[in-house]
Design a protein around this motif. Structure first.
Motif, short mmCIF file in Angstrom:
data_model
loop_
_atom_site.label_atom_id
_atom_site.label_comp_id
_atom_site.label_asym_id
_atom_site.label_seq_id
_atom_site.Cartn_x
_atom_site.Cartn_y
_atom_site.Cartn_z
N LEU A 51 0.83 -1.21 0.00
CA LEU A 51 0.00 0.00 0.00
C LEU A 51 0.86 1.25 0.00
O LEU A 51 0.52 2.26 -0.65
N LEU A 52 1.98 1.21 0.72
CA LEU A 52 2.89 2.36 0.74
C LEU A 52 3.41 2.66 -0.66
O LEU A 52 3.44 3.82 -1.09
N GLY A 53 3.81 1.60 -1.37
CA GLY A 53 4.29 1.79 -2.74
C GLY A 53 3.21 2.37 -3.64
O GLY A 53 3.47 3.25 -4.47
N PHE A 54 1.97 1.91 -3.46
CA PHE A 54 0.85 2.39 -4.28
C PHE A 54 0.59 3.88 -4.01
O PHE A 54 0.43 4.67 -4.94
N ILE A 55 0.56 4.25 -2.72
CA ILE A 55 0.25 5.64 -2.35
C ILE A 55 1.35 6.59 -2.82
O ILE A 55 1.07 7.65 -3.41
N LEU A 56 2.60 6.23 -2.57
CA LEU A 56 3.71 7.11 -2.96
C LEU A 56 3.79 7.25 -4.48
O LEU A 56 4.05 8.33 -5.00
N ASN A 57 3.55 6.17 -5.21
CA ASN A 57 3.59 6.25 -6.68
C ASN A 57 2.42 7.08 -7.20
O ASN A 57 2.54 7.76 -8.23
N LEU A 58 1.30 7.03 -6.49
CA LEU A 58 0.13 7.81 -6.89
C LEU A 58 0.41 9.30 -6.72
O LEU A 58 -0.02 10.12 -7.55
N ILE A 59 1.14 9.65 -5.67
CA ILE A 59 1.47 11.05 -5.42
C ILE A 59 2.52 11.56 -6.40
O ILE A 59 2.35 12.60 -7.05
N SER A 60 3.62 10.78 -6.51
CA SER A 60 4.73 11.21 -7.37
C SER A 60 5.68 10.04 -7.60
O SER A 60 5.98 9.29 -6.66
N SER A 61 6.15 9.89 -8.84
CA SER A 61 7.12 8.84 -9.14
C SER A 61 8.43 9.09 -8.41
O SER A 61 9.12 8.14 -8.01
N THR A 62 8.77 10.33 -8.23
CA THR A 62 9.99 10.68 -7.48
C THR A 62 9.87 10.23 -6.03
O THR A 62 10.79 9.65 -5.45
N LEU A 63 8.70 10.49 -5.45
CA LEU A 63 8.45 10.08 -4.07
C LEU A 63 8.50 8.56 -3.94
O LEU A 63 8.97 8.02 -2.92
N PHE A 64 8.02 7.86 -4.97
CA PHE A 64 8.07 6.39 -4.98
C PHE A 64 9.51 5.90 -4.93
O PHE A 64 9.84 4.97 -4.18
N ILE A 65 10.40 6.53 -5.73
CA ILE A 65 11.81 6.15 -5.75
C ILE A 65 12.47 6.43 -4.40
O ILE A 65 13.24 5.62 -3.89
N VAL A 66 12.15 7.58 -3.82
CA VAL A 66 12.69 7.92 -2.49
C VAL A 66 12.25 6.88 -1.46
O VAL A 66 13.04 6.41 -0.64
#
Length: 407
Positions: A51-66
């Protein structure tokens, strides 16, 4: 429009949630099958990671990488802790990182996550079998397979795709891809028989041997104690050869394969009927093949034979036409027919497709006669049923060649 997007977003959210949960369950089952597991969490933890990966990717791909980097650091700390406890497995770490990626993968394709989940389940649950298999595999075979992958994946793409060999109307790329296809088909049969079906019996030897090499199968089985089952398996190996050749021809020349489908399938059916008529309730030891079809020497010899056959066929068809091709097919049938048949289906010759079909059938018929002779010689002429049935199949194959000649 907003309603449609929301429904699709909800679907992706539920997919990540469900497969994150299922992955956690699978990991939990695996870890707690051990006596003293060291875990950072299983079912709920992996669900939240997904779920964390889904939420962060939904907000921003950069945030997902971080988030991925921070998770990797946290998992690295956990691994250091495991090392201090004399536990070195990294399975939990890998599964956690893969589960985190669900949040991004769901946006690429909704089918990716189920596929990856199935792969995770397979790898985790198959550990005992994989370990046992790796103990049985010879290191030399792994080295041979690695060399073949290098020649296939690295060298194949850089080979010329135009006709650069004098008097040969087939490019080096097509020649080598033929080597790869034939070797791969034989290799799959070889691996199945040696490592997965080593004790499956003579019938399986006949079937897989027909994929590997019906000629080699005939020689190997002819040396065994005479029985109806073994003689039937020799015939069955030749029947499977028809399907193998049809599959190979279809890969390179679908038009010829369509014309040969009825002859080859009917001959396979007849071979199978002969096998069922001959077989009896007879138990015997299984036989395996010791030669790895991916050996580099075998691959280069095949490529060399392919070029030679293409040269000879080009010369014969140019100077002697269809009659010369038929004579050549008869002679070639008493050798390895694969390079010859592949040169026919890929080359450009001054003969019709009908002539090529006749040539293929004549070569196969001659090869059947060769196998009949082998069955006689190596059984000291005790396997008369195998001998005469192979001769019978040879004449049926020639009858099909006659049909196409009159067509």
């Amino acid at each position: 429009m907003f309603h449609t997007i929301s429904i699709y977003l909800l679907f992706k959210f539920l997919m990540v949630l469900v497969f994150g949960f299922l992955t956690g369950l699978e990991l939990r089952e695996y870890l707690y099958s051990k006596t003293t597991p060291i875990t950072l969490g299983t079912t709920r933890t992996l669900t939240f990671i997904a779920l964390l990966g889904f939420i962060l990717n939904l907000i921003s791909s950069t945030l997902f990488i971080v988030g991925f980097v921070i998770l990797s650091i946290f998992l690295s700390i956990f691994y250091i802790y495991k090392i201090n406890k004399n536990k070195r497995g990294i399975l939990q770490i890998l599964v956690s990182l893969i589960t985190y990626s669900f949040g991004a993968l769901v946006n690429i394709s909704i089918f990716l996550i189920p596929l990856i989940y199935v792969a995770i389940v397979f790898v985790i649950s198959s550990k005992p079998k994989i370990t046992k298999l790796m103990e049985k595999i010879d290191n030399d075979e792994l080295i041979t397979f690695s060399k073949f992958l290098i020649l296939s994946v690295i060298i194949l793409p850089i080979l010329p795709k135009t006709d650069v060999i004098p008097y040969v109307s087939i490019s080096p790329f097509k020649i080598w891809i033929a080597v790869v296809v034939v070797s791969a088909i034989s290799y799959i049969s070889y691996i199945l028989q040696k490592y997965f079906l080593a004790s499956a019996g003579i019938v399986v030897t006949g079937v897989l041997g027909g994929v590997y090499s019906s000629t080699a199968t005939t020689v190997v089985l002819a040396k065994k104690q005479v029985s109806n089952l073994i003689e039937g398996s020799i015939v069955l190996a030749t029947g499977v050869m028809y399907l193998r050749l049809l599959a190979i021809i279809a890969i390179f020349n679908l038009t010829l394969a369509k014309s040969l489908a009825l002859p080859f399938v009917s001959l396979f059916v007849i071979s199978s009927i002969i096998f069922f008529v001959l077989k009896e309730n007879h138990k015997d030891t299984n036989t395996t093949f010791t030669s790895n079809p991916l050996e580099m020497e075998v691959a280069f010899i095949f490529a060399g034979l392919f070029i030679i056959m293409a040269l000879i066929t080009q010369y014969v068809t140019t100077h002697f036409g269809n009659l010369g091709l038929q004579v050549l097919s008869t002679i070639v049938g008493f050798t390895d027919i694969d390079p010859f048949i592949l040169s026919l289906v890929q080359g450009k010759y001054e003969v019709s497709n009908n002539d090529l079909i006749q040539a293929i059938l004549i070569a196969v018929a001659s090869n059947n006669i060769l196998k009949a002779i082998y069955s006689g010689i190596f059984s000291k002429w005790k396997m008369k049923k195998a001998f005469w049935n192979l001769i019978f199949l040879a004449f049926l194959t020639l009858a099909w060649a006659g049909y196409f000649y009159l067509k």
